[in-house]
Design a protein around this motif. Sequence first.
Motif, PDB file in Angstrom:
ATOM      1  N   ARG A 190       0.832  -1.196   0.000  1.00 13.75           N
ATOM      2  CA  ARG A 190       0.000   0.000   0.000  1.00 13.75           C
ATOM      3  C   ARG A 190       0.873   1.254   0.000  1.00 13.75           C
ATOM      4  N   VAL A 227      -4.827   3.978  -6.464  1.00 14.79           N
ATOM      5  CA  VAL A 227      -6.208   3.490  -6.470  1.00 14.79           C
ATOM      6  C   VAL A 227      -6.763   3.556  -5.045  1.00 14.79           C
ATOM      7  N   ALA A 258      -5.649  -2.506  -8.273  1.00 13.91           N
ATOM      8  CA  ALA A 258      -4.224  -2.210  -8.459  1.00 13.91           C
ATOM      9  C   ALA A 258      -3.463  -3.450  -8.920  1.00 13.91           C
ATOM     10  N   LYS A 259      -3.830  -4.590  -8.387  1.00 13.59           N
ATOM     11  CA  LYS A 259      -3.154  -5.826  -8.789  1.00 13.59           C
ATOM     12  C   LYS A 259      -3.450  -6.154 -10.251  1.00 13.59           C
ATOM     13  N   ALA A 261       1.296   1.004 -10.039  1.00 11.88           N
ATOM     14  CA  ALA A 261      -0.042   1.115  -9.448  1.00 11.88           C
ATOM     15  C   ALA A 261      -0.009   0.608  -8.013  1.00 11.88           C
ATOM     16  N   ARG A 262      -0.600   1.370  -7.100  1.00 14.33           N
ATOM     17  CA  ARG A 262      -0.647   0.997  -5.696  1.00 14.33           C
ATOM     18  C   ARG A 262      -1.992   1.406  -5.093  1.00 14.33           C
ATOM     19  N   PRO A 263      -2.521   0.599  -4.177  1.00 14.78           N
ATOM     20  CA  PRO A 263      -3.735   1.022  -3.448  1.00 14.78           C
ATOM     21  C   PRO A 263      -3.378   2.023  -2.362  1.00 14.78           C
TER      22      PRO A 263
END
Length: 316
Positions: free
Chosen positions: A205, A264, A278-279, A289-291
């Motif tokens: 995260r 995200v 994100a995954k 991309a990361r939450p």
Amino acid sequence: MANLILLLQEYGVLIVFGLVLIEQLGMPIPAFPLLIVAGAMSVDGDTHWTAVLAVAMLACLISDTFWFRAGRFYGKRILKLLCKISLSPDYCVSQTEDNFKRWGPKAMIVAKFIPGFNVIAPPLAGAMGTRPGTFLCYSVMGSTLWAGTGIAIGAFFHTSVDQLLDILSTMGTTALIVLGVLLSLFVAFKYVERKRFRQSVDIERITIDDFKQMMEQGHEPILVDARSATAQMLDPAVPGAVLFNGGDLTAQIVGLDKGRHIIVYCSCPNDVTAAHVAKNLIGQGYHLARPLHGGLEAWNAAFRSETLSQDNTASA
């Protein structure tokens, strides 16, 4: 089981009212089997099915009205509270919002047959601004269908129900042990299911502080709102964020530089939806991309407080 029959014979519809009300308020006490037993006993004249139906509907309406008003006054906060105490909090909110989006207030008709959804549907209806008259109409229909079905099953299969009660009453402590083991197995299954689900969206995260540092370094990350359409109606999205409602996300960001950071966010417990999106993005080649840890709530807490501080400073 013998005590249950004695309670029904002694207190009649009062025990039905109490257990149905407790279950509808959110306690894990199954009241539907009690309605089946009461329906079976009504055939022999021990109870009257119309009285059982009436008190069961009254208990449902009291509970539904309570949660409806709670949802109207407290909105998203009451939904998060209810989902946190559920056995599947990670995707409780998103599943409820999707069901309500698909059916609207009509979902109240079948909500009581869906474990978990029966408690969350009324406050969600209140948070979505459903008119009280409309809500009450569908609540009455759902309560009648749910309670009437239980009573009808008991009346239709009253011979089999009586035989089952006789068997369980003779088993005594053994019956309680069997029921306890079954309940434990159910809770264990839900725990394993939840753990497996969380492992499937295990991803690093990014925190609000990391995001601020990223902005200070001159990066311009892309924000993606991964909440459901219903959640986006309840709380406005971050200005400039790409709205994603479960469709083809890659079509919305096609042409963007895959070297840019993509953040995200969602509003569900443990950032599960954001982590899942994100995954998928990483699988499409968007490796940055990361939450967002804490989701929209963390964003609002950080940036709204900063905006208020700036406004107060300017006023001074």
